[in-house]
Every structure is written in C-alpha cells, then in structure tokens.
Enzyme design. Structure first.
Site, short mmCIF file in Angstrom:
data_model
loop_
_atom_site.label_atom_id
_atom_site.label_comp_id
_atom_site.label_asym_id
_atom_site.label_seq_id
_atom_site.Cartn_x
_atom_site.Cartn_y
_atom_site.Cartn_z
N HIS A 1 0.81 -1.22 0.00
CA HIS A 1 0.00 0.00 0.00
C HIS A 1 0.85 1.28 0.00
O HIS A 1 0.73 2.12 -0.87
CB HIS A 1 -0.89 0.05 1.25
CG HIS A 1 -1.65 -1.19 1.56
ND1 HIS A 1 -2.85 -1.53 0.98
CD2 HIS A 1 -1.36 -2.20 2.44
CE1 HIS A 1 -3.29 -2.67 1.49
NE2 HIS A 1 -2.43 -3.11 2.36
O1 RIB Z 1 -4.73 -0.52 5.21
C1 RIB Z 1 -3.37 -0.46 4.87
C2 RIB Z 1 -2.63 0.53 5.72
O2 RIB Z 1 -2.69 0.12 7.09
C3 RIB Z 1 -1.12 0.61 5.40
O3 RIB Z 1 -0.64 1.89 5.69
C4 RIB Z 1 -0.52 -0.40 6.34
O4 RIB Z 1 0.85 -0.12 6.64
C5 RIB Z 1 -1.36 -0.19 7.57
O5 RIB Z 1 -0.84 0.93 8.26
#
Ligand code: RIB
Ligand code: CA
Length: 312
Positions: A240
């Site tokens: 992500h």
């Molecule tokens: O949902 C994904 C996010 O939540 C990303 O930033 C991951 O590192 C967690 O923090």
C-alpha cells in the site's frame, strides 16, 4: 530539478518500510524527516522499526520523532494480526545507529515546516493522528504545506472492518480534520493499493538484488504475504504505502479523480469508512484527488530501481 521536500508520517509496518526505502532511493525526494505513530504496532515499535530501516539503508542521518500513541478519540487499534509482534516481522534488521529526536512528532513537524524555505509535501501512511494534531494545534503552518498525500480509506470496501480501511478506522476524527482543512489532498485508498501486489516475480527481483536491502525486502514480503494470505486470502500482499511516494515521484503512474471525500465518525458498523463521491451525487465541493488506477509495471520498476539504488 530540485528534489521535493517531504515529511513522512508512518507506522512501520512492512509496506511503510518499502515506502521509506523508496523515498531514500529516489533522487526526486528530499526526505526531511520521519514521524511515527501507533498503528501496525505501538508507537515505540514504530520508532524502533523506523530507526532499523534507516540503519539498513545506512541513512541514520534522517531525523526520527515519535508521535501519537493512540487516536484523538477512543482506544488504539493495533495491526499486529498482519504485521506481527514486532510490527515488522520477517527480516533480521540492524539495530538503530542514531537516537530518535527528543522533540515530539508534532513539534518536529511544526518547526520543520516553519524552517523550510518552500512549502513541504506531507505524506501520511499510518493513522493520520499526528497530522491532525499539527493542523488543529498549529493552524498557522497551513501555508507551509504544499499538499497532504495519505494512504487510507477506499472507494470500495475496507480491511480493518468490512466498511473501513485500517488507517482511517484507527483514527477517523483525525482524517476528518485533514479532509476539512482546505489543504490540497491526495488520497491513495485500498482501491488503488490492492493493484500493487508483490507477486512471487516481484519478490524474486528483490532477492536477486543480492544485497542486504534486497534480501530484507524479500523477507518482509515473505512474512507480509503469509499474513495477507491467512487473513484476507490474498495470493500476493498489496504493498500500500509506497504508492504515495511513487505518486510524488511520477504522478503519471496513477489516474486521479477529483471528488468530495468524507469519513464516517458516527456509524455503529461504518465508523472509519470513507465516502468518496465519484459521481457528484452529494453536491458537495470536491476536496481531494482520489487515486483510481495504477500503472503496475511502472510502479514496480520505480520501486525496485530505488531499492537497488539504496542497497548498492
Ligand atoms: O490498510 C493499509 C494501511 O494500514 C497501510 O498503511 C498499512 O501499513 C497499515 O498501516
Ligand atoms: Ca502504514
């Protein structure tokens, strides 16, 4: 071209680690400092993990300041079910080579912004509590912020709950402060980041780099892929957070859509859900650029090139 000044707020976190390394490995980014928050792990571990990632990259010169241990309201929701007990399970990482700053994160952000000769891009890839506290308590810094780019929310379903993405679920009140701040905002949600899958071919390209950074990243993806398979039945883990940094380096990697975005803070089953009005049904003024489509090949070429640059 002068590199873009960036302040990064994070909760390392497997994907946060790749985002930090991407920023360090890109000549287009001048990483002024890192602030940490609770999220994937308690904030003390976020700081420790950040320092270890910087040691791995031999960049312990980058300042690190510890931030929020919990949200503006309610209890801290910790993502150890994905990131493990340390918050970054998998690789053997070096111990920190430099102490964290004595400054608390919000004070570090405030002083860094006021000292910067030009507006700074603020990137948030964890619960956005520190940025919300900065804007709430020091509204005068607004003109020193070029834009806020955050990983969070989704135009579709959530992951922390069926409705809410993890970062927004962890502190919806904080995201509401940011979304209503009037600052330029870019939102990178799950609808985008689920396109950024670390497939076996990508992980093999990391391991084939044959240096500690490449091997550590491959080991990070190994653990991350295992929990994403167990919890969400993903064939490969969605990486992500680096999508935000990639958007700064090459905005053309992502197709954006300007829209009104709000976050639910009241719903019994929907708290933390982002409402993204892609078709202007609510007649509310757009307040964010929302990431829609990722150039997947271009993204991974950018990320892997930066990882190799850091590790070589
Ligand atoms: O949902 C994904 C996010 O939540 C990303 O930033 C991951 O590192 C967690 O923090
Ligand atoms: Ca994160």
């Amino acid at each position: 071209m002068n590199p873009m000044p960036v302040l990064l707020d994070c909760d390392p976190g497997h994907d946060d680690a790749i985002a930090i390394l991407l920023a360090l490995g890109s000549p287009h980014i001048d990483l002024l400092g890192i602030t940490t928050t609770f999220g994937n792990c308690p904030v003390e571990k976020s700081t420790y993990n950040t320092q270890r990632i910087l040691a791995l990259a031999e960049r312990s010169d980058v300042p690190v300041a510890t931030g929020a241990a919990g949200p503006l309201a309610g209890e801290a929701h910790i993502g150890d079910y994905i990131h493990g007990a340390t918050g970054i399970d998998g690789p053997d990482l070096p111990e920190p080579l430099a102490p964290q700053l004595s400054l608390e994160a919000v004070e570090f952000l405030r002083t860094s912004l006021l000292a910067a000769p030009a507006p700074v891009t603020v990137v948030a890839i964890g619960p956005i509590t520190n940025i919300a506290r900065l804007l709430r308590d020091h509204p005068g810094v607004g003109p020193k912020i070029a834009e806020v780019v955050f990983m969070g929310g989704s135009t579709e379903r959530g992951n922390a709950t069926p409705a809410a993405e993890f970062n927004t679920y962890a502190d919806p009140e904080a995201l509401d402060i940011v979304l209503t701040s009037g600052l330029p905002i870019r939102m990178v949600g799950l609808n985008l980041s689920h396109q950024a899958l670390a497939t076996p071919e990508i992980v093999e390209r990391m391991r084939a780099m044959d240096h500690p950074v490449g091997r550590a990243c491959a080991d990070l993806m190994g653990f991350f892929g295992g929990t994403y398979s167990d919890v969400f039945d993903f064939a490969a883990p969605p990486v992500h957070d680096p999508c935000t940094i990639a958007a700064l380096i090459d905005p053309g990697l992502i197709v954006w859509h300007k829209a009104f975005v709000a976050v639910e803070t009241e719903g019994r089953w929907t708290r933390g859900a982002t409402v993204v009005d892609l078709h202007d049904r609510l007649d509310e003024p757009p307040n964010a650029q929302v990431a829609i489509t990722l150039d997947v090949e271009g993204y991974w070429d950018l990320v892997l090139d930066a990882l190799d640059r850091v590790g070589s």
